[in-house]
Design a protein around this motif. Structure first.
Motif, PDB file in Angstrom:
ATOM      1  N   GLY A 198      35.709  24.069  33.642  1.00  0.00           N
ATOM      2  CA  GLY A 198      34.530  23.090  33.908  1.00  0.00           C
ATOM      3  C   GLY A 198      34.759  22.183  34.925  1.00  0.00           C
ATOM      4  O   GLY A 198      33.809  21.036  35.079  1.00  0.00           O
ATOM      5  N   ALA A 199      35.808  22.065  35.733  1.00  0.00           N
ATOM      6  CA  ALA A 199      36.092  21.123  36.577  1.00  0.00           C
ATOM      7  C   ALA A 199      36.537  21.531  37.993  1.00  0.00           C
ATOM      8  O   ALA A 199      36.832  20.576  38.923  1.00  0.00           O
ATOM      9  CB  ALA A 199      37.225  20.201  35.952  1.00  0.00           C
ATOM     10  N   MET A 200      36.921  22.819  37.989  1.00  0.00           N
ATOM     11  CA  MET A 200      37.492  23.253  39.380  1.00  0.00           C
ATOM     12  C   MET A 200      36.627  24.308  40.105  1.00  0.00           C
ATOM     13  O   MET A 200      36.069  25.067  39.393  1.00  0.00           O
ATOM     14  CB  MET A 200      39.063  23.666  39.058  1.00  0.00           C
ATOM     15  CG  MET A 200      40.128  22.733  38.533  1.00  0.00           C
ATOM     16  SD  MET A 200      41.630  23.207  38.404  1.00  0.00           S
ATOM     17  CE  MET A 200      42.500  21.752  38.363  1.00  0.00           C
ATOM     18  N   PHE A 201      36.846  24.512  41.352  1.00  0.00           N
ATOM     19  CA  PHE A 201      36.479  25.666  42.061  1.00  0.00           C
ATOM     20  C   PHE A 201      37.503  26.763  42.158  1.00  0.00           C
ATOM     21  O   PHE A 201      38.643  26.376  42.092  1.00  0.00           O
ATOM     22  CB  PHE A 201      36.332  25.189  43.516  1.00  0.00           C
ATOM     23  CG  PHE A 201      35.396  24.086  43.924  1.00  0.00           C
ATOM     24  CD1 PHE A 201      33.889  24.355  43.959  1.00  0.00           C
ATOM     25  CD2 PHE A 201      35.708  23.009  44.073  1.00  0.00           C
ATOM     26  CE1 PHE A 201      33.006  23.352  44.404  1.00  0.00           C
ATOM     27  CE2 PHE A 201      34.930  21.888  44.254  1.00  0.00           C
ATOM     28  CZ  PHE A 201      33.465  22.187  44.528  1.00  0.00           C
ATOM     29  N   TYR A 202      37.108  27.866  41.965  1.00  0.00           N
ATOM     30  CA  TYR A 202      37.955  28.931  41.968  1.00  0.00           C
ATOM     31  C   TYR A 202      37.872  29.950  43.169  1.00  0.00           C
ATOM     32  O   TYR A 202      36.470  29.984  43.443  1.00  0.00           O
ATOM     33  CB  TYR A 202      37.771  29.907  40.779  1.00  0.00           C
ATOM     34  CG  TYR A 202      38.834  29.387  39.424  1.00  0.00           C
ATOM     35  CD1 TYR A 202      39.888  30.132  39.251  1.00  0.00           C
ATOM     36  CD2 TYR A 202      38.188  28.470  38.770  1.00  0.00           C
ATOM     37  CE1 TYR A 202      40.593  29.661  38.002  1.00  0.00           C
ATOM     38  CE2 TYR A 202      38.964  28.077  37.740  1.00  0.00           C
ATOM     39  CZ  TYR A 202      40.162  28.500  37.232  1.00  0.00           C
ATOM     40  OH  TYR A 202      41.023  28.362  36.147  1.00  0.00           O
ATOM     41  N   PHE A 203      38.960  30.383  43.723  1.00  0.00           N
ATOM     42  CA  PHE A 203      38.748  31.110  45.047  1.00  0.00           C
ATOM     43  C   PHE A 203      39.831  32.337  44.848  1.00  0.00           C
ATOM     44  O   PHE A 203      40.729  32.293  44.228  1.00  0.00           O
ATOM     45  CB  PHE A 203      39.321  30.429  46.295  1.00  0.00           C
ATOM     46  CG  PHE A 203      38.347  29.125  46.696  1.00  0.00           C
ATOM     47  CD1 PHE A 203      37.339  29.355  47.416  1.00  0.00           C
ATOM     48  CD2 PHE A 203      39.137  27.889  45.868  1.00  0.00           C
ATOM     49  CE1 PHE A 203      36.617  28.055  47.669  1.00  0.00           C
ATOM     50  CE2 PHE A 203      38.009  26.650  46.190  1.00  0.00           C
ATOM     51  CZ  PHE A 203      36.933  26.812  47.147  1.00  0.00           C
ATOM     52  N   VAL A 204      39.313  33.671  45.420  1.00  0.00           N
ATOM     53  CA  VAL A 204      39.838  34.595  45.512  1.00  0.00           C
ATOM     54  C   VAL A 204      40.029  35.235  46.750  1.00  0.00           C
ATOM     55  O   VAL A 204      39.126  35.236  47.568  1.00  0.00           O
ATOM     56  CB  VAL A 204      39.289  35.815  44.663  1.00  0.00           C
ATOM     57  CG1 VAL A 204      39.780  37.157  44.588  1.00  0.00           C
ATOM     58  CG2 VAL A 204      39.069  35.436  43.153  1.00  0.00           C
ATOM     59  N   ASP A 205      41.161  35.614  47.272  1.00  0.00           N
ATOM     60  CA  ASP A 205      41.400  35.966  48.718  1.00  0.00           C
ATOM     61  C   ASP A 205      41.007  37.556  48.609  1.00  0.00           C
ATOM     62  O   ASP A 205      41.534  38.474  47.824  1.00  0.00           O
ATOM     63  CB  ASP A 205      42.950  35.885  48.734  1.00  0.00           C
ATOM     64  CG  ASP A 205      43.239  36.451  50.321  1.00  0.00           C
ATOM     65  OD1 ASP A 205      42.698  36.335  51.169  1.00  0.00           O
ATOM     66  OD2 ASP A 205      44.440  37.275  50.610  1.00  0.00           O
ATOM     67  N   LEU A 206      40.093  37.571  49.704  1.00  0.00           N
ATOM     68  CA  LEU A 206      39.703  39.266  49.855  1.00  0.00           C
ATOM     69  C   LEU A 206      40.353  39.739  51.125  1.00  0.00           C
ATOM     70  O   LEU A 206      39.976  40.720  51.764  1.00  0.00           O
ATOM     71  CB  LEU A 206      38.209  39.217  50.136  1.00  0.00           C
ATOM     72  CG  LEU A 206      37.359  38.343  49.110  1.00  0.00           C
ATOM     73  CD1 LEU A 206      35.953  38.246  49.343  1.00  0.00           C
ATOM     74  CD2 LEU A 206      37.772  39.192  47.507  1.00  0.00           C
ATOM     75  N   SER A 207      41.467  39.362  51.649  1.00  0.00           N
ATOM     76  CA  SER A 207      42.322  39.945  52.996  1.00  0.00           C
ATOM     77  C   SER A 207      42.702  41.334  52.554  1.00  0.00           C
ATOM     78  O   SER A 207      43.191  41.919  53.419  1.00  0.00           O
ATOM     79  CB  SER A 207      42.884  38.905  53.344  1.00  0.00           C
ATOM     80  OG  SER A 207      44.141  38.551  52.488  1.00  0.00           O
ATOM     81  N   MET A 208      42.959  41.590  51.416  1.00  0.00           N
ATOM     82  CA  MET A 208      43.582  42.778  50.788  1.00  0.00           C
ATOM     83  C   MET A 208      45.102  43.013  51.084  1.00  0.00           C
ATOM     84  O   MET A 208      45.667  43.996  51.496  1.00  0.00           O
ATOM     85  CB  MET A 208      42.891  44.185  51.751  1.00  0.00           C
ATOM     86  CG  MET A 208      41.350  44.158  51.471  1.00  0.00           C
ATOM     87  SD  MET A 208      40.525  45.591  52.149  1.00  0.00           S
ATOM     88  CE  MET A 208      41.582  47.025  51.494  1.00  0.00           C
ATOM     89  N   VAL A 209      45.809  42.089  50.940  1.00  0.00           N
ATOM     90  CA  VAL A 209      47.001  41.855  51.252  1.00  0.00           C
ATOM     91  C   VAL A 209      47.371  40.967  49.820  1.00  0.00           C
ATOM     92  O   VAL A 209      46.959  40.393  49.244  1.00  0.00           O
ATOM     93  CB  VAL A 209      47.721  40.960  52.338  1.00  0.00           C
ATOM     94  CG1 VAL A 209      47.182  41.668  53.582  1.00  0.00           C
ATOM     95  CG2 VAL A 209      47.037  39.417  52.378  1.00  0.00           C
ATOM     96  N   ALA A 210      48.609  41.331  49.582  1.00  0.00           N
ATOM     97  CA  ALA A 210      49.588  40.699  48.294  1.00  0.00           C
ATOM     98  C   ALA A 210      50.151  39.577  48.866  1.00  0.00           C
ATOM     99  O   ALA A 210      50.817  39.527  49.735  1.00  0.00           O
ATOM    100  CB  ALA A 210      50.276  41.836  47.612  1.00  0.00           C
ATOM    101  N   PRO A 211      50.164  38.436  47.976  1.00  0.00           N
ATOM    102  CA  PRO A 211      50.719  37.189  48.315  1.00  0.00           C
ATOM    103  C   PRO A 211      52.287  37.138  48.398  1.00  0.00           C
ATOM    104  O   PRO A 211      52.749  37.962  47.369  1.00  0.00           O
ATOM    105  CB  PRO A 211      50.247  36.065  47.115  1.00  0.00           C
ATOM    106  CG  PRO A 211      49.983  37.153  45.994  1.00  0.00           C
ATOM    107  CD  PRO A 211      49.498  38.379  46.594  1.00  0.00           C
TER     108      PRO A 211
END
Length: 274
Positions: free
Chosen positions: A184-197
């Motif tokens: 309820g308080a944060m933006f979420y982001f997902v990396d779509l660059s197709m690489v593993a962190p």
């Protein structure tokens, strides 16, 4: 970038609570997410990832995401920050039978590395600059360059898990406590660059971030990306002081848990949970 100004609130928390700890996604859902989040990605579509989303699930295949939260038992230690016990995991259930664990995350999962935190900060700033450019025609990056460039000294990469380990971890941002207390308080982001962190060969690869989304959407999108690329993507959430929403941050802090004492945003600074 029509959702950069989205501020999480009661609807985001309700979406998680109404899921009752279980979410299902099918081939139709994967196609919907491809059209909604990959084609409309603010930094441009990813054609290969888009095609994978359209073809990687067959009719009858099902992605199941579960998350549970509870107090520690007498034999389990209390987390110093107060984080509760729980796990989030995603499983592919094939129509032909059999299951495949895609990822699991809990409070003992390691937070994202220093490299990933810096890349997340730079990626968030870049996304914010793109939004302001599209809205006003003037980029904030021209007058406010990143204070944490990606070419910072790199720490040693995390050791890979044993070859026999069946569990593949993903960002702490998707741990149950973070889902419930950050939704309820944060933006979420997902990396779509197709690489593993945190893999050395990807240290210099820039992120290709999704637009800001609710935790519910981040759960589904991260599971689909994991299935597509064969490894969990970088996922993180951002907490920014209300008076500074939409303003280019000068610095960032890190927290593994949304209610941890160090998770306190202030003017000019954001907190990354991942």
């Amino acid at each position: 970038m029509d959702r950069m100004s989205f501020v999480p609130g009661t609807p985001a928390l309700d979406a998680i609570e109404n899921a009752n700890g279980r979410i299902y996604t099918t081939r139709a859902g994967a196609i919907d997410y491809a059209n909604e989040f990959i084609l409309k990605c603010p930094s441009g579509p990813q054609p290969l990832l888009y095609r994978l989303f359209l073809t990687m699930l067959s009719d009858g295949d099902e992605l199941e995401i579960k998350f549970s939260l509870r107090d520690p038992t007498r034999t389990e230690h209390d987390d110093p920050a107060g984080e509760l016990v729980g796990h989030t995991w995603a499983v592919l259930k094939a129509a032909t039978g059999g299951e495949k664990l895609l990822y699991e995350v809990g409070r003992k999962t390691d937070p994202i590395s220093d490299v990933d935190a810096a890349k997340a900060f730079n990626g968030y700033r870049k996304l914010l600059a793109v939004f302001h450019t599209s809205s006003t025609g003037m980029s904030l990056m021209d007058t406010c360059p990143p204070t944490n460039p990606i070419d910072i000294p790199l720490p040693p990469p995390r050791l890979p898990p044993p070859a026999t380990a069946p569990i593949r971890s993903i960002s702490r941002a998707l741990s149950p406590s973070n889902l419930y207390f950050a939704a309820g308080a944060m933006f979420y982001f997902v990396d779509l660059s197709m690489v593993a962190p945190s893999r050395p060969e990807f240290f210099s690869t820039p992120l290709h971030l999704s637009r800001p989304m609710q935790a519910f959407d981040a759960l589904i999108l991260s599971a689909l990306v994991t299935l597509a690329i064969g490894a969990p993507p970088l996922v993180f959430s951002v907490l920014q002081a209300n008076e500074c929403l939409g303003v280019m941050p000068d610095a960032y802090g890190r927290a593994a848990y949304a209610l941890a004492p160090e998770c306190r945003p202030e003017g000019g600074r954001i907190v990354i949970v991942g």
